[in-house]
Design an enzyme around this catalytic site. Structure first.
Site, mmCIF file in Angstrom:
data_model
loop_
_atom_site.group_PDB
_atom_site.id
_atom_site.type_symbol
_atom_site.label_atom_id
_atom_site.label_comp_id
_atom_site.label_asym_id
_atom_site.label_seq_id
_atom_site.Cartn_x
_atom_site.Cartn_y
_atom_site.Cartn_z
ATOM 1 N N LYS A 1 0.922 -1.180 0.201
ATOM 2 C CA LYS A 1 0.124 0.005 0.155
ATOM 3 C C LYS A 1 1.112 1.197 0.020
ATOM 4 C CE LYS A 1 -2.336 3.381 2.324
ATOM 5 N NZ LYS A 1 -2.056 4.334 1.430
ATOM 6 N N HIS A 2 1.077 1.983 -1.203
ATOM 7 C CA HIS A 2 1.843 3.062 -1.162
ATOM 8 C C HIS A 2 1.160 4.452 -0.625
ATOM 9 C CE1 HIS A 2 5.431 4.882 -2.194
ATOM 10 N NE2 HIS A 2 6.015 3.817 -3.062
ATOM 11 N N CYS B 1 14.285 10.888 6.109
ATOM 12 C CA CYS B 1 14.111 10.679 7.559
ATOM 13 C C CYS B 1 15.630 10.937 8.255
ATOM 14 C CB CYS B 1 13.614 9.357 7.824
ATOM 15 S SG CYS B 1 14.268 8.061 6.710
ATOM 16 N N GLU C 1 10.138 16.749 14.589
ATOM 17 C CA GLU C 1 11.022 16.988 13.199
ATOM 18 C C GLU C 1 10.426 17.736 12.015
ATOM 19 O OE1 GLU C 1 9.827 13.375 11.028
ATOM 20 O OE2 GLU C 1 11.854 13.084 10.177
ATOM 21 N N GLU D 1 9.937 1.892 10.342
ATOM 22 C CA GLU D 1 11.131 2.581 10.052
ATOM 23 C C GLU D 1 10.411 4.297 9.953
ATOM 24 O OE1 GLU D 1 12.949 5.385 9.014
ATOM 25 O OE2 GLU D 1 13.095 4.582 7.048
ATOM 26 N N SER E 1 5.397 7.960 9.330
ATOM 27 C CA SER E 1 5.255 8.842 10.628
ATOM 28 C C SER E 1 4.992 8.000 11.729
ATOM 29 C CB SER E 1 4.011 9.694 10.268
ATOM 30 O OG SER E 1 2.850 8.866 10.383
HETATM 31 P P1 NDP Z 1 2.303 8.976 6.977
HETATM 32 O O1 NDP Z 1 2.976 8.004 7.957
HETATM 33 O O2 NDP Z 1 0.935 9.300 7.122
HETATM 34 O O3 NDP Z 1 2.349 8.186 5.546
HETATM 35 C C1 NDP Z 1 3.251 6.992 5.208
HETATM 36 C C2 NDP Z 1 2.384 5.794 4.760
HETATM 37 O O4 NDP Z 1 1.506 5.423 5.783
HETATM 38 C C3 NDP Z 1 1.497 6.248 3.544
HETATM 39 O O5 NDP Z 1 1.679 5.260 2.758
HETATM 40 C C4 NDP Z 1 0.267 6.405 4.107
HETATM 41 O O6 NDP Z 1 -0.926 6.249 3.445
HETATM 42 C C5 NDP Z 1 0.135 5.234 5.380
HETATM 43 N N1 NDP Z 1 -0.529 5.291 6.496
HETATM 44 C C6 NDP Z 1 -0.827 6.246 7.443
HETATM 45 N N2 NDP Z 1 -1.626 5.917 8.399
HETATM 46 C C7 NDP Z 1 -1.932 4.813 8.077
HETATM 47 C C8 NDP Z 1 -2.736 3.719 8.752
HETATM 48 N N3 NDP Z 1 -3.482 4.096 10.078
HETATM 49 N N4 NDP Z 1 -2.959 2.810 8.000
HETATM 50 C C9 NDP Z 1 -2.481 2.461 6.950
HETATM 51 N N5 NDP Z 1 -1.635 3.036 6.330
HETATM 52 C C10 NDP Z 1 -1.236 4.183 6.810
HETATM 53 O O7 NDP Z 1 3.249 10.060 6.642
HETATM 54 P P2 NDP Z 1 3.063 11.286 5.849
HETATM 55 O O8 NDP Z 1 3.023 11.258 4.614
HETATM 56 O O9 NDP Z 1 1.814 12.024 6.488
HETATM 57 O O10 NDP Z 1 4.354 12.350 6.603
HETATM 58 C C11 NDP Z 1 4.255 12.698 7.759
HETATM 59 C C12 NDP Z 1 5.588 12.418 8.555
HETATM 60 O O11 NDP Z 1 5.880 11.197 8.222
HETATM 61 C C13 NDP Z 1 6.676 13.273 8.226
HETATM 62 O O12 NDP Z 1 6.711 14.535 8.663
HETATM 63 C C14 NDP Z 1 7.848 12.232 8.481
HETATM 64 O O13 NDP Z 1 7.860 12.679 9.794
HETATM 65 C C15 NDP Z 1 7.379 10.980 8.549
HETATM 66 N N6 NDP Z 1 7.803 10.330 7.261
HETATM 67 C C16 NDP Z 1 9.010 9.628 7.377
HETATM 68 C C17 NDP Z 1 9.377 9.076 6.273
HETATM 69 C C18 NDP Z 1 10.678 8.356 6.319
HETATM 70 O O14 NDP Z 1 11.332 8.147 5.448
HETATM 71 N N7 NDP Z 1 11.077 7.769 7.646
HETATM 72 C C19 NDP Z 1 8.980 9.270 4.910
HETATM 73 C C20 NDP Z 1 7.597 9.898 5.005
HETATM 74 C C21 NDP Z 1 7.148 10.755 6.185
HETATM 75 P P3 NDP Z 1 -1.745 7.498 2.952
HETATM 76 O O15 NDP Z 1 -0.763 8.248 1.902
HETATM 77 O O16 NDP Z 1 -2.824 6.920 2.180
HETATM 78 O O17 NDP Z 1 -2.240 8.335 4.078
#
Ligand code: NDP
Length: 454
Positions: free
Chosen positions: A154-155, A262, A359, A228, A207
């Protein structure tokens, strides 16, 4: 939730995608499960040629694949080409080394000769983010394909085109049906997939909030998970550091991928004697950044992934300044169109300021002045995160000693490290658990089966 390709340079909606229904999901799980049953009995090396083929297909389509990233999440085209290249090297690394990493390990036991055999565990669910749309997939896909764990993805809702492009690469490489399936699904469907008996693990990059929710779902059905998550990585400058080296890399350490990494350096922790010089270097690097179209080779700072991300980051900066931080570079108001963001430097951030523990996922640098290295280490460790870090010092040995005192998953001494297939990647504290890449990255979703023969 809807999956959309939106150009962050202009906010133009390029394409909207229909979600997959439950019947499609069921078929994907069933295909993956059947493949797992077969792969369980095949030798690891039997999959190496197919993974090398994935690398070859990706490499041959570098520019086409890179353009998708530039269009969809605004990555500079040059960086997008680099992302495809690192994916190719990860695939080749595991194709070459997996059999050695997973070979049976003999054990002498008092009952008789024993050995531990590495077997797949089953279908793996993965939830990945938008910042490195192919690399995040490949970090999990390549090792688990070699293990024999079929993968469901799931991207992020912002990067559906990249997800589809990766699936197409896998299909063109001739991998069996079910080896990798991209799913446009909502959170409820993700939860159902995690709970399914045929699915034996879940890997997330994203996140902290998503980490809490996904790990809870995995816990409910007792599935293995790896997380991660974010990082607020320190960049420590010791008294005797070679500033000329820092000058070369400081801009990239914060601005690469528009600061949405990150493991990028987010907190510059500088000893008193170097503080003014390092702050000036960061200001200069930010001033020299050419903001603009990510397809243009002269652009050095691309837009953020979405206008939504820009709004959130702007709000964070505003709150930090309202709580007393000094705006050492840039401004609170962001006047460029769509998701373009002008870099900001914050100083004088006290512990009471919400920014201290946050962050900043974009081109915002925090610079802290400390009196000595003891204070630098304490400040670096005063974080909810522990993903990566950098220490610069005149003596590499001494800087490495300082590095050893940081509570983090990795430290780069006298360099700003990127990512390499052989270097394990992952964190401690709220940065998550488990490792991806390197030898350890192949071991998370493996059944270490012990067989004792009398
Ligand atoms: P999210 O954690 O919301 O999104 C990352 C992935 O998780 C997406 O595919 C998202 O889907 C999915 N997701 C989120 N919540 C759920 C859930 N409850 N059930 C299933 N899938 C879920 O990150 P954001 O894009 O909102 O970015 C916000 C913060 O996340 C950044 O500020 C950073 O701190 C962190 N982050 C860290 C990364 C890293 O490389 N470690 C990369 C990106 C973000 P969908 O897009 O459909 O919501």
């Amino acid at each position: 939730m809807s999956y959309q390709t939106i150009n962050p340079l202009t906010d133009e909606v390029i394409k909207t995608y229909d979600n997959h229904d439950d019947a499609y999901v069921e078929k994907a799980i069933a295909k993956g499960h059947a493949l797992y049953k077969k792969w369980r009995n095949d030798p690891v090396e039997s999959r190496a040629a197919a993974l090398n083929k994935v690398a070859d297909v990706m490499e041959a389509q570098t520019d086409e694949l890179a353009k998708v990233l530039t269009l969809e999440m605004g990555k500079r085209f040059l960086e997008a080409q680099g992302e495809v290249a690192i994916c190719v090297s990860i695939a080749r690394y595991y194709a070459k080394n997996a059999a050695e990493f997973l070979k049976p390990e003999p054990i002498e036991s008092s009952i008789g000769p024993a050995q531990t055999i590495s077997r797949p565990t089953g279908v793996l669910m993965t939830v990945e983010p938008w910042n490195f749309p192919y690399y995040q997939i490949m970090r999990v896909f390549a090792p688990n394909f070699m293990v024999g764990n079929p993968m469901l993805l799931k991207h992020a809702s912002y990067t559906p085109m990249a997800a589809g492009a990766f699936e197409k690469v896998v299909s063109e490489a001739g991998l069996p049906d079910g080896a990798f399936t991209n799913l446009y699904v909502d959170y409820d469907q993700v939860n159902h997939i995690i709970a399914d008996d045929r699915v034996q693990g879940v890997a997330l990059t994203g996140s902290e909030r998503a980490g809490q929710l996904i790990a809870a779902e995995a816990g409910k059905s007792m599935k293995q998970s790896s997380l991660e998550l974010g990082g607020s990585d320190p960049f420590i400058v010791l008294e005797d550091a070679d500033l000329s080296e820092i000058k070369k890399i400081i801009g990239g350490a914060r601005l690469y991928n528009a600061g949405q990494v990150c493991t990028s350096s987010k907190r510059f922790i500088v000893t008193e004697n170097n503080y003014d010089a390092v702050l000036d270097m960061l200001k200069t690097a930010f001033a020299e950044a050419k903001i603009g179209d990510p397809m243009d080779a002269t652009t050095t700072l691309a837009p953020l992934s979405t206008s939504n991300a820009k709004q959130n980051l702007t709000k964070q900066v505003k709150l930090a300044v309202e709580a007393g931080a000094t705006l050492a570079y840039g401004s609170v108001e962001q006047n460029l169109p769509a998701a373009q963001f002008e870099p900001v430097i914050l100083t004088n951030i006290t512990k009471e300021n919400p920014a201290f523990y946050q962050e900043f996922f974009g081109p915002v640098g925090q610079v802290y002045k400390v009196k000595d290295e003891e204070e630098a280490i304490a400040l670096a460790n005063d974080s909810h995160y522990g993903l990566s870090g950098v220490v610069f010092g005149g003596s590499a040995d001494h800087a490495a000693e300082v590095a050893s005192q940081l509570e983090t998953g990795a430290v780069f001494v006298n360099s700003f490290g990127g990512t390499l297939p052989e270097l394990p990647f992952g964190g401690v504290k709220n940065s998550g658990y488990g490792r991806e890449l390197g030898r350890f990255g192949i071991e998370t979703f493996v059944n270490k089966e012990t067989i004792v023969t009398k």
